[in-house]
Scaffold this active site. Sequence first.
Site, PDB file in Angstrom:
ATOM      1  N   GLY A  98       0.481  -0.848  -0.133  1.00 54.63           N
ATOM      2  CA  GLY A  98       0.121  -0.054   0.021  1.00 54.63           C
ATOM      3  C   GLY A  98       1.110   1.095  -0.056  1.00 54.63           C
ATOM      4  N   LYS A 474      -1.232  -7.547 -25.494  1.00 51.94           N
ATOM      5  CA  LYS A 474      -0.026  -8.908 -24.968  1.00 51.94           C
ATOM      6  C   LYS A 474       1.331  -8.604 -25.691  1.00 51.94           C
ATOM      7  CE  LYS A 474      -2.136  -9.989 -22.749  1.00 51.94           C
ATOM      8  NZ  LYS A 474      -3.612  -9.301 -22.540  1.00 51.94           N
ATOM      9  N   HIS A 493      -6.993   7.880 -41.200  1.00 55.30           N
ATOM     10  CA  HIS A 493      -7.114   9.623 -40.891  1.00 55.30           C
ATOM     11  C   HIS A 493      -5.815   9.128 -39.480  1.00 55.30           C
ATOM     12  CE1 HIS A 493     -11.655   9.811 -42.060  1.00 55.30           C
ATOM     13  NE2 HIS A 493     -11.550   7.868 -41.734  1.00 55.30           N
TER      14      HIS A 493
HETATM   15  C1  F6R Z   1      -3.294  -7.048 -19.401  1.00 56.70           C
HETATM   16  C2  F6R Z   1      -3.647  -6.852 -17.895  1.00 56.70           C
HETATM   17  C3  F6R Z   1      -3.405  -5.826 -17.078  1.00 56.70           C
HETATM   18  C4  F6R Z   1      -4.777  -6.424 -16.268  1.00 56.70           C
HETATM   19  C5  F6R Z   1      -5.881  -4.847 -15.627  1.00 56.70           C
HETATM   20  C6  F6R Z   1      -6.681  -4.657 -14.698  1.00 56.70           C
HETATM   21  O1  F6R Z   1      -1.870  -8.171 -19.445  1.00 56.70           O
HETATM   22  O2  F6R Z   1      -3.312  -7.904 -16.624  1.00 56.70           O
HETATM   23  O3  F6R Z   1      -4.344  -4.778 -18.163  1.00 56.70           O
HETATM   24  O4  F6R Z   1      -5.830  -6.435 -17.137  1.00 56.70           O
HETATM   25  O5  F6R Z   1      -4.365  -4.559 -14.853  1.00 56.70           O
HETATM   26  O6  F6R Z   1      -6.734  -5.662 -13.555  1.00 56.70           O
HETATM   27  P1  F6R Z   1      -7.616  -6.676 -13.333  1.00 56.70           P
HETATM   28  O7  F6R Z   1      -8.652  -7.013 -14.488  1.00 56.70           O
HETATM   29  O8  F6R Z   1      -7.211  -6.540 -12.125  1.00 56.70           O
HETATM   30  O9  F6R Z   1      -8.337  -4.789 -12.575  1.00 56.70           O
END
Ligand code: F6R
Length: 597
Positions: A98, A474, A493
Amino acid sequence: MCGIVGYLGSSSAQPVLFDLLKRLEYRGYDSAGIAIMNESINVFKTKGSVDDLISVTPDLKGCSGIGHTRWATHGKASSENAHPHCCDTDKIAVVHNGIIENYIELREKLINSGHEFRSETDTEVLPHLIEEHYNNDLESTVRHALSMVRGSYALAAISSNDPDKIVVARKDSPLVLGLGETDFFIASDVSGILKYTKNVIFLNDGEIAVISHDGVKITTLSGKTVDKNIETIEWDAKSAEKSGYAHFMLKEIFEQPNVIRETFSGRMSSEGVNLEVAVPDARRIIITACGTSYHAGLFGRYVIERFARIPVNVEIASEFRYINPIVDSNDLVIAITQSGETADTFAAVREVNLEKSQKFSIVNVPGSSITRESNNIFTRAGPEIGVAATKSFTSQLAVLLLLAVQLGRVRKKMSTACVNDFVYELKQISGKIQQVLNEAHHTKECAQVFADSDQFLFMGRGANYPIALEGALKLKEISYIKAEGFPAGELKHGPLALIYDGIPVVAIATEGVAYEKMLGNIKEIKARGAIVIGIANESDTEIKKYVDRVLRIPDANPWISPLLSSVVLQLFAYYVADCRGCEIDKPRNLAKSVTVE
Ligand code: F6R
C-alpha cells in the site's frame, strides 16, 4: 502489487514463507525478504527474485514469521528498500503493501525524536512509529500507530517483545488469512495459500487481526470485536501450479476450453441464459475497467448494444472520476476486473456508491475487495498467475455474451428462436478454442518468423477492434515490442502514416459485416509495403489472395469468433516473447493486481 505473507504454526516457518512468496511473486519481483521470530527477529532481504532471497538466506529456526515480495513505488529496487523493515532496536519488523501518504511528515517527526532510517520507503515509518509508541502490547500499539497514518495498507507486524503473535491490519489493500488445523497463514491473495488450506477469512477495511497459537482474534481499528465468517475457497490448489508448462501464461492459455465451459456451467438452459444475479433494467450501461478488462468492456459494448439495444459507455477506470461522471439511478454501472483489487476500478465503483446508481461487477477472484462493494457475476477462470491476462479475458468476453443475451431476452429484443440459436453457438465455443489450441504450432511458426520485428500494428473492425487492442497489449507487455491496435476504418485518418516497407500488421479478417471493408484496408496497407498476417476463418478461400500469412480459426458466429481470435493473438504474443528470450511470467516493470493508483 507487492505480496505480503506470514506464517505461525507448528512447522518451521522458513520453507513455508519461501513457498508462499514464490506463489505470490507475480505481485512484484524486484526484491524480497523475510523476518523469522526466534528469540530475536532474523531478517534477510535482497534485491531480485525470491530465488535470489533463498540463495542468500541461511537456515533459520522459528515457527513464525513474515515475508514480502516487492514492486517498487517509494524508493528504487534495492536490498535496503526491500521489506521487512525494522525499528532502530530491530525488535519490531513490518511488511506492508500500500502507500503511507503522510510518511514524509511522520518520518520527520520520528527523526526529530532520534529514530534512524535505513531506507527510502514510506513503509519504514511503521516499525519506527510502533517502536515510538510501544506500550508492551503489540496489538494496541499497532492500533495506535495506525490512527496516525493516512493511506492504504495491508500489513503484518511482529515484535520480539511479544513473540507469539503476528498482528495484521488492512485498509484499501487486500489481505486474507488462511486457517489450518494448527497453522495460520497470511497472504495478499488466496492463490498463495490454497496449497495449505481452503478455509479463509477475508479481512475488511479497518480491521486488525491478532494471530497466535490460540487462534485468530479480529477487531476494528476502534477496538470492537468482529465475528467473521470462515469461507471455503472452491478453487483447486493445482490450478495455481505450473503443472509442467514452461510458463503460467502458456498453461493459462491452454486452460481456456475448460475455463469457458466452467464460465457457462449452469448459466444456459432451454429457456436461454440465467445469470445468478438479477441484472437490473437500465436506461444506459456504463462499463468501467482497466487494461485487458477495459478491452473486454469495449467488446461488451458491441454485444450489449447489438443484442439488448441498451446504450453502453465504456470508461477507463483511472479516468472515471476525472470525467465527473453524470450517472443516476436509471444507469447501471458494471465494473470488470480479474483481480477485484485494481485500485482505479475499485475507486470507480466507490464513486458510483456516492451517485446511487445501480451497479455490479464482473470479477474473477472470490472474496476480493470489489466483490464486497457490489453484486457480482464471477467469471470462474480460477487463479490467474501469469501477469499477462489470458483466460480471465476470454471468460470476461464469455460473461458479456451471456449478459447481452439475458438482457436482450428480458427486454424482448431477441426472439426465443434467436436466443436458442445463439445459446447453441455459445455451447460450441470451448470445442472451437480447443481446435485453435490444437493448431498452436502454426501460430508458433509464424511468431518465430516475425519475432525480430521491432514494431507491430494490429487492426480489426466492429467487435474485432477491441481484440486488436488486446492483441497489441499482449505483445507489448511481454515482448517489449512497440505494438498499436486500431480500428481499421481509422487507417486513413492517421495510422496509415506508420506503414513502411516490411512492417508486420496483424489484421483480424474473420467473417462478419465488415469483412469486405477489412479486405479493402488490407489492400491499402499492402500497397504501402506492409507484411500482413491475417486471422481468418477456416472456410475462407479468398483471404490468401490478400495477405502474406494466414492464421486460421474455426468457422463461428461473428459475435463468437472474437474469443477464438483472442486465443490466436495470445499464442502469437507468447511465442514471440519466448523466441526473444523474455521473462514471460515476470514482464519488465509490471506486476499483477495493481493495488496502487
Ligand atoms: C494485461 C493485464 C492488465 C490488467 C489490468 C486490470 O495483461 O493483465 O492490463 O487487465 O491491470 O486488472 P484487473 O482485471 O485485475 O482489474
